[in-house]
Motif scaffolding. Sequence first.
Motif, PDB file in Angstrom:
ATOM      1  N   ARG A   1      -1.063  21.080   9.957  1.00 56.23           N
ATOM      2  CA  ARG A   1      -1.280  20.402  10.840  1.00 56.23           C
ATOM      3  C   ARG A   1      -2.370  19.849  10.277  1.00 56.23           C
ATOM      4  O   ARG A   1      -3.333  18.812  10.812  1.00 56.23           O
ATOM      5  N   ASP A   2      -3.222  20.593   8.945  1.00 52.36           N
ATOM      6  CA  ASP A   2      -4.362  19.672   8.678  1.00 52.36           C
ATOM      7  C   ASP A   2      -4.071  17.747   8.284  1.00 52.36           C
ATOM      8  O   ASP A   2      -4.263  17.096   8.679  1.00 52.36           O
ATOM      9  N   VAL A   3      -2.298  17.891   7.966  1.00 52.68           N
ATOM     10  CA  VAL A   3      -1.639  16.458   7.996  1.00 52.68           C
ATOM     11  C   VAL A   3      -2.103  15.593   9.346  1.00 52.68           C
ATOM     12  O   VAL A   3      -1.849  14.836   9.032  1.00 52.68           O
ATOM     13  N   LEU A   4      -1.620  16.247  10.269  1.00 46.32           N
ATOM     14  CA  LEU A   4      -1.405  15.799  11.988  1.00 46.32           C
ATOM     15  C   LEU A   4      -2.790  15.841  11.843  1.00 46.32           C
ATOM     16  O   LEU A   4      -2.881  14.473  12.055  1.00 46.32           O
ATOM     17  N   GLU A   5      -3.788  16.490  11.548  1.00 44.68           N
ATOM     18  CA  GLU A   5      -5.298  15.939  12.580  1.00 44.68           C
ATOM     19  C   GLU A   5      -5.526  15.391  11.701  1.00 44.68           C
ATOM     20  O   GLU A   5      -6.603  14.520  12.393  1.00 44.68           O
ATOM     21  N   ARG A   6      -5.306  15.474  10.459  1.00 47.93           N
ATOM     22  CA  ARG A   6      -7.031  15.094   9.396  1.00 47.93           C
ATOM     23  C   ARG A   6      -6.508  13.208   8.413  1.00 47.93           C
ATOM     24  O   ARG A   6      -7.734  12.500   8.743  1.00 47.93           O
TER      25      ARG A   6
ATOM     26  N   LEU B   1      -4.792  11.061   0.057  1.00 54.09           N
ATOM     27  CA  LEU B   1      -5.100  11.962   1.337  1.00 54.09           C
ATOM     28  C   LEU B   1      -4.757  13.058   0.852  1.00 54.09           C
ATOM     29  O   LEU B   1      -5.892  13.814   1.685  1.00 54.09           O
ATOM     30  N   ALA B   2      -4.071  13.578   0.266  1.00 51.67           N
ATOM     31  CA  ALA B   2      -4.107  15.145   0.146  1.00 51.67           C
ATOM     32  C   ALA B   2      -4.897  15.740  -0.354  1.00 51.67           C
ATOM     33  O   ALA B   2      -5.705  15.434  -0.778  1.00 51.67           O
ATOM     34  N   VAL B   3      -5.025  17.237   0.262  1.00 55.58           N
ATOM     35  CA  VAL B   3      -6.092  18.462  -0.309  1.00 55.58           C
ATOM     36  C   VAL B   3      -5.391  19.082  -0.007  1.00 55.58           C
ATOM     37  O   VAL B   3      -4.804  19.991   0.090  1.00 55.58           O
TER      38      VAL B   3
ATOM     39  N   VAL C   1       3.970  12.373   2.542  1.00 54.69           N
ATOM     40  CA  VAL C   1       4.667  13.404   2.881  1.00 54.69           C
ATOM     41  C   VAL C   1       5.173  14.593   3.122  1.00 54.69           C
ATOM     42  O   VAL C   1       6.426  14.758   2.996  1.00 54.69           O
ATOM     43  N   VAL C   2       4.513  15.258   1.434  1.00 52.23           N
ATOM     44  CA  VAL C   2       4.772  16.592   1.080  1.00 52.23           C
ATOM     45  C   VAL C   2       4.166  17.836   1.190  1.00 52.23           C
ATOM     46  O   VAL C   2       3.207  17.459   0.846  1.00 52.23           O
ATOM     47  N   VAL C   3       4.556  18.916   2.102  1.00 48.75           N
ATOM     48  CA  VAL C   3       3.453  19.784   2.739  1.00 48.75           C
ATOM     49  C   VAL C   3       4.682  20.816   3.674  1.00 48.75           C
ATOM     50  O   VAL C   3       5.622  20.853   4.257  1.00 48.75           O
ATOM     51  N   GLY C   4       3.900  22.078   3.839  1.00 51.33           N
ATOM     52  CA  GLY C   4       4.683  22.784   4.138  1.00 51.33           C
ATOM     53  C   GLY C   4       4.420  24.741   3.762  1.00 51.33           C
ATOM     54  O   GLY C   4       4.499  24.957   4.662  1.00 51.33           O
ATOM     55  N   VAL C   5       4.405  24.684   1.850  1.00 49.07           N
ATOM     56  CA  VAL C   5       4.481  26.036   1.822  1.00 49.07           C
ATOM     57  C   VAL C   5       3.290  26.517   2.039  1.00 49.07           C
ATOM     58  O   VAL C   5       3.476  27.787   2.208  1.00 49.07           O
TER      59      VAL C   5
ATOM     60  N   ARG D   1       0.949  -1.253   0.232  1.00 46.70           N
ATOM     61  CA  ARG D   1       0.119  -0.465  -0.220  1.00 46.70           C
ATOM     62  C   ARG D   1       1.152   1.215  -0.261  1.00 46.70           C
ATOM     63  O   ARG D   1       1.694   1.337   0.973  1.00 46.70           O
ATOM     64  N   PHE D   2       0.471   2.183  -0.771  1.00 52.06           N
ATOM     65  CA  PHE D   2       1.435   3.110  -0.698  1.00 52.06           C
ATOM     66  C   PHE D   2       0.117   4.251  -0.429  1.00 52.06           C
ATOM     67  O   PHE D   2      -1.318   4.320  -1.073  1.00 52.06           O
ATOM     68  N   VAL D   3       0.489   5.517   0.825  1.00 50.99           N
ATOM     69  CA  VAL D   3      -0.543   6.279   0.726  1.00 50.99           C
ATOM     70  C   VAL D   3       0.220   7.738   0.605  1.00 50.99           C
ATOM     71  O   VAL D   3       0.945   8.140   0.886  1.00 50.99           O
ATOM     72  N   ALA D   4      -0.153   8.390  -0.098  1.00 48.76           N
ATOM     73  CA  ALA D   4      -0.046  10.509  -0.337  1.00 48.76           C
ATOM     74  C   ALA D   4      -0.836  11.449   0.589  1.00 48.76           C
ATOM     75  O   ALA D   4      -1.895  11.481   0.884  1.00 48.76           O
ATOM     76  N   LEU D   5      -0.213  11.557   1.596  1.00 50.95           N
ATOM     77  CA  LEU D   5      -0.411  12.992   2.444  1.00 50.95           C
ATOM     78  C   LEU D   5       0.516  14.641   1.794  1.00 50.95           C
ATOM     79  O   LEU D   5       0.995  14.285   2.110  1.00 50.95           O
ATOM     80  N   GLY D   6      -0.532  15.704   1.755  1.00 47.90           N
ATOM     81  CA  GLY D   6      -0.018  16.576   1.809  1.00 47.90           C
ATOM     82  C   GLY D   6      -1.000  17.296   0.881  1.00 47.90           C
ATOM     83  O   GLY D   6      -2.408  17.911   1.211  1.00 47.90           O
TER      84      GLY D   6
END
Length: 297
Positions: A68-73, A60-62, A88-92, A5-10
């Motif tokens: 905060r959104d990645v951590l909590e949701r 799962l990226a939105v 996990v590619v987030v921060g911009v 399984r591969f899951v993408a967050l961000g």
Amino acid sequence: MRPPRFVALGDSLTEGVGDPVGDGWRGWAALLADGLAAPGGSCGSVAPGGSGGPVAFTNLAVSGGQTRDVLERQLPKALALRPDLASVVVGVNDTLRCTFDIHAVATRLDRIYAALTAQGTTLITACLPDPGTMLGLPGALSRPLARRQRAVNTVVHALSERYGAVHLHAAEGGWTTDRAMWSADRLHPSERGHRQLAARIHALLAERGLATGAAPSAEPEFPVPTKKASLWWLATAGTGWVVRRCTDLLPQLLRLAADEMRHRARGTSARLDLRTAAAVSAALAALSVPDQRPDVA
């Protein structure tokens, strides 16, 4: 035996903005997922718990997502899937908010990385170019954003090394100035740009034996949007994106720019860099080492 399984967050980058397919977005993560499959197999986007063949992929990226959104949701959903591989590619978006706090960003990323790796998940991370430069903003406006993005990238570098992540250095290089790599808004990759990200990450995974399928093609599948179509997108969805962020960021950005100009006039600009470096060092020092951190549910 369940498929890998591969899951993408961000945020919007991983959601696929800039790479339209049908009525939605595809993006680098979906392109990469196809290259994770064994030869002869394929990978499909699936609902949580589903299977799309040799590799099950869930994005799962939105758009607009912050740490905060990645951590909590997003993280709870990802943990429930127990992925073998997670990006996990987030921060911009954090850098584009008046609430930007590198201590908070570092703490959230540390918790996200820790929770995933505690399950045995292999992490994919990336550092990214700063939005001010990509938008071509004047120096007094772009330098504060660049300083923030460098701070985020430094944290991502440090934590990626701590957790043994597969890390892509994407903050610099020719791709950042090649217009063919970027969509009309100059902040999100075009299809060609998404393909380059996917291919570069695929190469890193292949070095570890984690990508056995064919590397994503560098050549776009669809025609490049016409100038008219690009302008229409900017005038509709693009304008809304800018307005939402300007309402939140612009007042503080103007204050940051004023501070930047004052320091430049006094010849003390180096103090701003030193202040940011000190904040990053303090943020990283405040994080507990992995073997002293309590279990993350």
